[in-house]
Structure formats: structure tokens, C-alpha cells
Motif scaffolding. Sequence first.
Motif, PDB file in Angstrom:
ATOM      1  N   HIS A 172       0.814  -1.216   0.000  1.00 40.79           N
ATOM      2  CA  HIS A 172       0.000   0.000   0.000  1.00 40.79           C
ATOM      3  C   HIS A 172       0.852   1.273   0.000  1.00 40.79           C
ATOM      4  O   HIS A 172       0.315   2.378   0.112  1.00 40.79           O
ATOM      5  CB  HIS A 172      -0.934   0.012   1.219  1.00 40.79           C
ATOM      6  N   GLY A 173       2.162   1.113  -0.103  1.00 42.72           N
ATOM      7  CA  GLY A 173       3.029   2.281  -0.155  1.00 42.72           C
ATOM      8  C   GLY A 173       3.114   3.052   1.145  1.00 42.72           C
ATOM      9  O   GLY A 173       3.370   4.253   1.141  1.00 42.72           O
ATOM     10  N   ARG A 215      -0.950  13.033   0.301  1.00 41.60           N
ATOM     11  CA  ARG A 215      -1.594  11.867  -0.321  1.00 41.60           C
ATOM     12  C   ARG A 215      -3.081  11.790  -0.006  1.00 41.60           C
ATOM     13  O   ARG A 215      -3.757  10.849  -0.408  1.00 41.60           O
ATOM     14  CB  ARG A 215      -0.894  10.579   0.137  1.00 41.60           C
TER      15      ARG A 215
END
Length: 274
Positions: A172-173, A215
Motif C-alpha cells: 500500500h506504499g 496523499r
Amino acid sequence: MSHSPAKTHRMFELIEPIATVTYSEVPNEAFLAVGMRNYWDGYFAGRAAPLGLASAEVVHAVFYNFADGEVARHIPWVWGKITPQEAIALRQRGSAAALRQMIGDLAGSPGLRRAADLATRAAVSAPTEGRALYAGLRALDIPEEPVAKLWHAATLLREHRGDGHNAVLVAHGIGGTEAHVLMALALGMRAEEFGRIHHLPKARLAAVVDGLRDRGLVDAVGKFTDAGREIKERIEARTDELAAPAYDVLAPEELDELIAGLEPIAAAIPVDDH
């Protein structure tokens, strides 16, 4: 044998306090007695020992969620004071002693012996591929004494889940420090209040939070956005899914018996002791 996600997650809730007695006062004092300078020396020596004389870079990669440079403050320094084999034995003795002290009369009960046997069956049944720390623990001898056996099984199950959790974070980074920020928010805390990261330089921690904000996972005041909450929940759900194969070896009634057996043991462990 496939079990419900709720039961897999319940096992996580029950093994966590049992496994983490290893970070309480009795094991810590044992490590200090053999020359460790502080709590974190003992932490890294005990937890990393199943990896052998691994470098700080390797331990950092396997543990995943420590800030850059933190592991190197302890590894390889600790191996000049204690060998991995000695650290494994010290950790097991100290953890079993701590658990025995915390749970009192439960330590000698038939229920604990049965729970230790069932938990061990699960703990040695999961696949090791892609799970370095779990694989290292699997190579160790299983203790015969019931309390030590239960602690060892809980540790195996915890690290099996943890290795899977790290894989989900990577997918999922989400970086290691970012994972701690998300955990803090899930607990209703600000990032700078969370025990594992509150010591980081303010500018460094602020940069991590800013990255999550960029993000769309954290809002202007440092709390979850809907997207941030959703990704945290998705990570936890997938982690449980990856942990589930450890329990496939148990029949439904055996898993129910294990859960029932662990509940009074976990409940007897003081929350603030680790």
C-alpha cells in the motif's frame, strides 16, 4: 480449514499481550544484567536474535517500522556483549518468568497447558515464505515447560502476523514511520504523542505527516480523512487474512477452545506492563 475473520482477529487480540510480556520489566532487567546499556539494547538483541548476526541494515528491513538509524544504535553493538543464542535463551527465560508472575495460579492450570499445545500446533503450521522473522523463530526449539511454550507460540504467531503486516504496508506504499502515524490516529492520538515515534525530531515527524497529507490520508489538523481511515482499515483486514493460514490446522471447535483458554490468561496480564 477456513475460520471467520472475526476469530482470526480475536486471536491477534489474545496473543498480543502474551507475546509482548517480553518487553516488560523482568526480561529487561535480565538483559541489563548481562551488559545491555538500556531497554532498547535488550529489545533489539532479543527480537533480532533469531536472525543470527544480521547487520543493522537487515534488521531495519525486517523490523520495517523503525526510523533510519535507530537500529544501528544497537546492532551490531549488542553482539559484542551477548551472542544471538544467549539472547534467545535469556529472552525466553525472562519472558516465561514475567508471564508466570503476571498470571499467577493460571500458570499451573490444565487450561494453560491445553492452550499452549493448541497454540503451538497453529504456530508451527504456517508457511514461512516471505516471512523472515517468523522463519527464524520457527527454527528454534519449542520449550517443553507449558508457560514458556505458550509464550513461544504466541511470539511465533505474532511475528507471523507482523511479517504479513509489513508486506501489506509495502503493497500500500505505507512506510514504517507512516504506519506508526496511522496507528496513532487510529488510537485517537496525535502523531507526536505516540510512544514509538514521539522522540523523533519534530521537523522529521512533521515531514512524515505532511507526506500523508499530500496523499489525502491526513487532513489539515492532522486527523484521518475518510481515505486515510479506509486505507488503515483495509490494511488491518488484509493483515488478518494473511495471518489466517496459521489457524487452518485447527478444527473449528479447537480454535474455539483455544480462544476460550487464552481469554483468562490475556485478561490477567496488566496492560501497562509492556
